[in-house]
Scaffold this motif. Structure first.
Motif, PDB file in Angstrom:
ATOM      1  N   UNK A 150       0.924  -1.114   0.402  1.00  0.00           N
ATOM      2  CA  UNK A 150       0.135   0.110  -0.048  1.00  0.00           C
ATOM      3  C   UNK A 150       1.042   0.947  -0.032  1.00  0.00           C
ATOM      4  N   UNK A 151       2.182   1.499   0.259  1.00  0.00           N
ATOM      5  CA  UNK A 151       3.168   2.515   1.268  1.00  0.00           C
ATOM      6  C   UNK A 151       3.576   2.377  -0.974  1.00  0.00           C
ATOM      7  N   UNK A 152       3.858   1.805  -0.764  1.00  0.00           N
ATOM      8  CA  UNK A 152       4.849   1.294  -2.373  1.00  0.00           C
ATOM      9  C   UNK A 152       3.181   2.178  -3.731  1.00  0.00           C
ATOM     10  N   UNK A 153       2.443   1.295  -3.384  1.00  0.00           N
ATOM     11  CA  UNK A 153       1.229   1.836  -4.125  1.00  0.00           C
ATOM     12  C   UNK A 153       1.358   3.666  -4.106  1.00  0.00           C
ATOM     13  N   UNK A 154       1.225   4.423  -3.098  1.00  0.00           N
ATOM     14  CA  UNK A 154       1.085   5.436  -3.092  1.00  0.00           C
ATOM     15  C   UNK A 154       2.436   6.273  -3.049  1.00  0.00           C
ATOM     16  N   UNK A 155       3.954   6.249  -3.313  1.00  0.00           N
ATOM     17  CA  UNK A 155       5.019   6.331  -3.739  1.00  0.00           C
ATOM     18  C   UNK A 155       4.744   6.617  -5.761  1.00  0.00           C
TER      19      UNK A 155
END
Length: 612
Positions: A150-155
């Protein structure tokens, strides 16, 4: 079907929207509405595909019992509305905080081959590198398919947009006041962190455990959600800054953009952002910076009022008023009368050079005065005026102003030179003389302001324009009466001048000498204070009389200038109201209006005509 998510909006997002709308409504312009709509459209269209993917891949979800049911690409309608309302709220906060800022002064010419130019090159590259690395880290997180998904998709989603906006508007993002950049990011982010914490605890939306790190910023707030709201508010503010950067370029550099539509197209905005900073008019930017600083220091009421004007009109008015202030300062700060007279003479020569008539060549072709004498006026200014004055002189929009009011203004300064140690009343012998003085030093400025309004918003008939300028002329005199009433003690102690007609003084059994000496004493007796109050009251009565006679004409101005002109007048007339306030200490000499009250008066004037 449920109402929990809808209640989040009713409780937490709509009330701030209503409050911000109420505060900003009087200030809102067509361009502001365009900017709001533009940002909301981009926010919604860029977020829907990403959000839809997260829902379809079960990274986050919304229990059926908390949403109404309707969806757009699998996204609950309440969530789509969140994109709209967050953008709306952050944008309004940004607009409120940015309204006083003249964006043109935050542009900067990046001269190639200079240390300053290299510095900006590295600033740009450092920002680009930071966002590129964020994007790379996001890809790594997504490929790992673990708890950092999820954090990667935000980035991955946010970093490219931030990289692009930084590349286009890095100057503004660095140079604008923090109230225009950091504050509208931090305040909404902190607020939404609290809202998100409450929503996560209530189960209004859910992040699947297998795709989140499990790290919390504080109990109940997942780190991914904290990053999401921080990034989304950064995206909104970066977009707003880029929009205003483009508009500033359009308004500041007529050489690049001779005419600017009220609502510039997206293509035109991009063109403006792509203009190389090395081609900016550096002298024009510096002139505006000097003018703004001059107004901040010397004309707080006008500086506040100027923020309500728009585009190139605001720039022209800023330069015009700065010219008036610098001319006044050159004369007032001269070491003696001879030097003051020299400044008046030099200003006259500069005006004459700027307005020389067109001439014909032997072959019959016309040599335009601007083309022929621009170099002469520039050379004269450079050789005869201080460095911090020259650029303002050269930027004075003489092609949009009549020469006569400027000449009359200089005659007003000449009247000031008639005051001497032995002639304290100078040229002011009658009330008519005082009217003439007010007409020259203030009525002329009002005329010039209205001429600029007519130029930038054409369409007013010649008959109506003359009537408006006549009323503006009277309003200028009204404001000058207020100025004299405010500065009685200052004029007496610092300039040794008495602008009160001798006939008025005689009625109070005073002479110019006894009046000035009484003000200079520092501790006037009660008997003198009563006389001073009567004289000040008479000046204010004259001021309010001309104000009442002229203020109706403001409502006949072009719509775009009507409310801002109201603010300009009412901000200054508030000084007169302060002078009339019971308990005002006359010996203090200069009445001041607290900043909060100036803002309140300006906001109220934007709503409509102010009752006296």
């Amino acid at each position: 079907m449920g109402y929990d998510y809808a209640l989040v909006h009713l409780t937490y997002t709509l009330p701030p929207a209503a409050l911000l709308t109420l505060l900003y409504a009087p200030l809102c312009t067509k361009l502001d509405l365009y900017e709001i709509g533009f940002l909301i459209t981009i926010a919604v269209t860029s977020t829907i595909p990403w959000d839809s993917y997260l829902i379809r891949t079960n990274i986050w979800s919304y229990p059926p019992s908390v949403v109404l049911g309707p969806k757009i690409f699998d996204i609950p309608i309440e969530e789509v509305f969140f994109f709209v309302i967050q953008t709306f709220n952050t944008t309004l906060l940004y607009l409120i905080l940015s309204k006083p800022v003249l964006h043109s002064v935050h542009l900067f010419k990046e001269a190639k081959g200079t240390r300053e130019g290299q510095k900006w090159k590295y600033i740009k590259l450092m920002g680009q590198l930071a966002f590129a690395l964020t994007f790379k880290k996001g890809i790594d997180y997504v490929r790992a398919e673990g708890k950092q998904t999820y954090l990667g998709l935000i980035f991955v989603w946010a970093a490219p947009f931030l990289w692009m906006l930084w590349s286009l508007a890095y100057q503004f993002l660095v140079r604008l006041p923090l109230t225009s950049t950091l504050v509208p990011i931090v305040v909404p982010t902190l607020y939404l962190w609290v809202v998100d914490t409450l929503a996560l605890k209530r189960g209004t939306w859910v992040i699947e455990s297998g795709t989140k790190t499990g790290i919390t910023l504080w109990p109940g707030l997942e780190i991914e959600e904290a990053v999401f709201f921080l990034f989304t508010n950064c995206l909104i503010v970066f977009g707003l800054v880029a929009f205003d950067n483009a508009v500033a370029v359009l308004n500041t550099f007529p050489a690049h953009f001779p005419s600017v539509p009220t609502l510039p197209s997206p293509a035109l905005l991009v063109r403006a952002l792509l203009v190389p900073a090395s081609t900016y008019d550096g002298d024009g930017i510096v002139a505006l910076q000097q003018s703004v600083q001059r107004l901040k220091a010397k004309s707080r009421s006008f500086y506040l009022a100027s923020s309500t004007f728009q585009g190139r009109l605001r720039i022209d008015l800023t330069i015009l008023y700065s010219f008036c202030r610098l001319a006044d300062d050159l004369i007032d700060n001269a070491k003696d009368a001879a030097e003051a007279k020299q400044w008046v003479s030099k200003l006259k020569t500069f005006v004459d050079l700027s307005y020389s008539e067109d001439e014909k060549k032997p072959d019959g072709s016309l040599v335009k005065a601007n083309d022929k004498n621009q170099g002469q006026a520039t050379l004269f200014a450079v050789r005869n005026f201080p460095d911090d004055v020259v650029l303002t002189l050269l930027l004075l929009p003489t092609q949009r102003l009549d020469k006569e009011p400027l000449c009359e203004l200089l005659k007003g300064f000449e009247m000031d030179l008639a005051f001497t140690q032995s002639n304290l009343s100078g040229p002011i012998k009658t009330e008519s003389d005082l009217d003439t003085y007010g007409a020259r030093v203030a009525g002329t400025v009002a005329l010039l302001c209205i001429q600029l309004v007519m130029y930038h918003y054409p369409g007013t008939s010649e008959v109506k324009a003359k009537r408006l300028m006549a009323s503006g002329h009277d309003m200028g005199i009204a404001l000058q009466y207020t100025n004299i009433a405010r500065d009685l003690a200052v004029d007496a102690t610092e300039s040794k001048r008495c602008y009160v007609p001798p006939g008025w003084l005689k009625k109070e059994k005073l002479t110019p000498e006894s009046f000035v000496n009484g003000l200079k004493s520092g501790t006037p007796d009660e008997f003198f204070l009563k006389k001073l109050g009567a004289i000040r009251g008479r000046l204010l009565e004259r001021s309010f009389g001309l104000y009442d006679k002229s203020r109706g004409a403001i409502e006949e101005l072009p719509r775009e200038a009507r409310a801002p002109m109201r603010v300009a007048v009412e901000s200054y007339m508030q000084i007169a109201r302060e002078l009339r306030r019971p308990g005002f200490m006359a010996q203090a000499g200069r009445a001041t209006v607290p900043k909060w009250k100036r803002i309140w008066v300006g906001w109220r004037a934007l709503l409509g005509p102010v009752k006296r």
